[in-house]
Scaffold this active site. Structure first.
Site, PDB file in Angstrom:
ATOM      1  CB  CYS A  37      47.525  18.003  47.158  1.00 48.04           C
ATOM      2  SG  CYS A  37      46.894  17.184  45.707  1.00 48.04           S
ATOM      3  CG  ASP A  38      51.135  17.777  49.015  1.00 52.56           C
ATOM      4  OD1 ASP A  38      50.164  17.756  49.801  1.00 52.56           O
ATOM      5  OD2 ASP A  38      51.578  16.761  48.456  1.00 52.56           O
ATOM      6  CB  CYS A  42      49.347  16.521  44.105  1.00 47.96           C
ATOM      7  SG  CYS A  42      47.842  17.495  43.905  1.00 47.96           S
TER       8      CYS A  42
END
Ligand code: NAP
Length: 321
Positions: A140-141, A137
């Site tokens: 997200c990261d 992701c």
């Protein structure tokens, strides 16, 4: 004898969508039961740092966030059950859900929040390097890879969007695809090809995720050409596997309307599924956003939709008496 539990509302799944639905439903006096499923806490329990969930200035840990959501849901009156539903019967009223434990749950309404799992390539080195530079992701990261060389693996909409998203953080993004053309929508492809910070390596698959250093982090990908069989090293510090997701909907096939990718279809702007009284929220019905906060948002919607449905049922029953 079969253990039997009756409830006004059963919530299936214990990620951000499930717990948010439970919090709202409990506060509406519905005394919901959350049936946690095979991975209590959901996908956030297998990530570490979370920096994009609103309300926390510092980086928080995914498993901790899920413990807090569970505690909050229980604090306001939801009951959490450690069980995994293995069959559902939505043709009966109340709906009947059967758990792995043998318990039968009879529910006037059901919120499905069973989530989705990212697909992985399945290499042992991929498993080993998760949380050390390998992620599924970028939204997200990606932030953790500012200014670094990164790769995105895949050729669909998700891969192209993740590659473009990463250009917000770095000028060195490589998309690695196993064929010589992308599956992604044309408009996304045009944006990708026009972006000077993205290059594409075609006809190649990841043979190995390579770690190095102490503590160990990702240092590169060994890519195997599908045309020549040659293996070459691409130096990257981050790699995002974006080869699709699998929604956890096997249980509902044949009972609820699913789309061509297996996601539960909901009426636009609501969480209503094809069966009145059954609601869906979170990644099991969302293949676009897939964020903890969007899952929580649709979890709230599902509880409000369920509350409205149950109130109407009650009103009809009273009117009939
Ligand atoms: P997808 O469309 O299924 O694409 C998966 C990609 O990964 C394909 O390019 C596939 O290659 C590749 N792949 C699959 N298995 C692989 C393997 N083992 N090794 C290497 N590559 C592999 O998945 P998605 O991009 O996540 O999209 C899923 C659905 O969500 C689609 O319907 C998509 O349109 C939708 N979506 C929409 C949006 C949007 O509207 N903004 C955003 C994201 C997703 P091949 O091409 O060779 O099969």
């Amino acid at each position: 004898m079969t253990n039997s539990i009756s409830t006004r509302l059963a919530v299936l799944g214990s990620g951000p969508a499930g717990y948010t639905a439970a919090i709202y439903a409990a506060r509406a006096g519905l005394s919901p039961i959350v049936i946690q499923g095979i991975q209590p806490g959901g996908q956030l329990t297998i990530t570490t740092d979370v920096e994009n969930y609103p309300g926390f200035r510092d980086v928080i840990q995914g498993p901790w966030l899920m413990e807090e959501m569970q505690a909050q849901a229980e604090h306001v009156g939801a009951k959490t059950v450690w069980d995994h539903i293995v069959s559902v019967d939505f043709s009966r009223r109340p709906f009947v859900l059967t758990g792995d434990s043998g318990t039968q749950y009879h529910a006037d309404a059901v919120v499905i929040a069973t989530g989705a799992q990212a697909r992985w390539l399945g290499l042992p080195s991929e498993e080993h390097m998760k949380n050390k530079g390998v992620s599924a992701c970028a939204t997200c990261d990606g932030f953790f890879f500012r200014g670094k060389k990164v790769a995105v693996i895949g050729g669909g909409n998700t891969a192209v969007e993740e590659a473009l998203y990463m250009t917000n953080h770095t000028t060195d993004v490589t998309l690695v695809h196993r064929r010589d053309s992308l599956r992604a929508e044309k408009i996304l492809q045009e944006r990708l090809f026009a972006n000077p910070h993205v290059k594409v390596i075609w006809d190649s698959e990841v043979a190995e995720f390579v770690g190095g250093g102490d503590p160990e982090t990702l240092v590169g990908l060994d890519l195997k050409s599908k045309l020549t069989g040659e293996v070459s090293r691409l130096s990257v510090e981050g790699a995002f596997v974006a080869i699709g997701h699998k929604p956890a909907t096997g249980l509902f096939a044949g009972q609820l309307d699913l789309d061509e990718d297996g996601y539960i279809k909901v009426e636009a702007g609501t969480t209503n599924t094809s069966i009145p009284g059954v609601f869906a929220c979170g990644d099991v019905m969302d293949k676009i956003y897939r964020q903890a906060v969007t899952a929580a948002g649709t979890g709230c919607m599902a509880a409000l939709d369920a509350e409205k449905y149950l109130a109407a049922q009650e009103y009809e029953a009273l009117a009939a008496e």
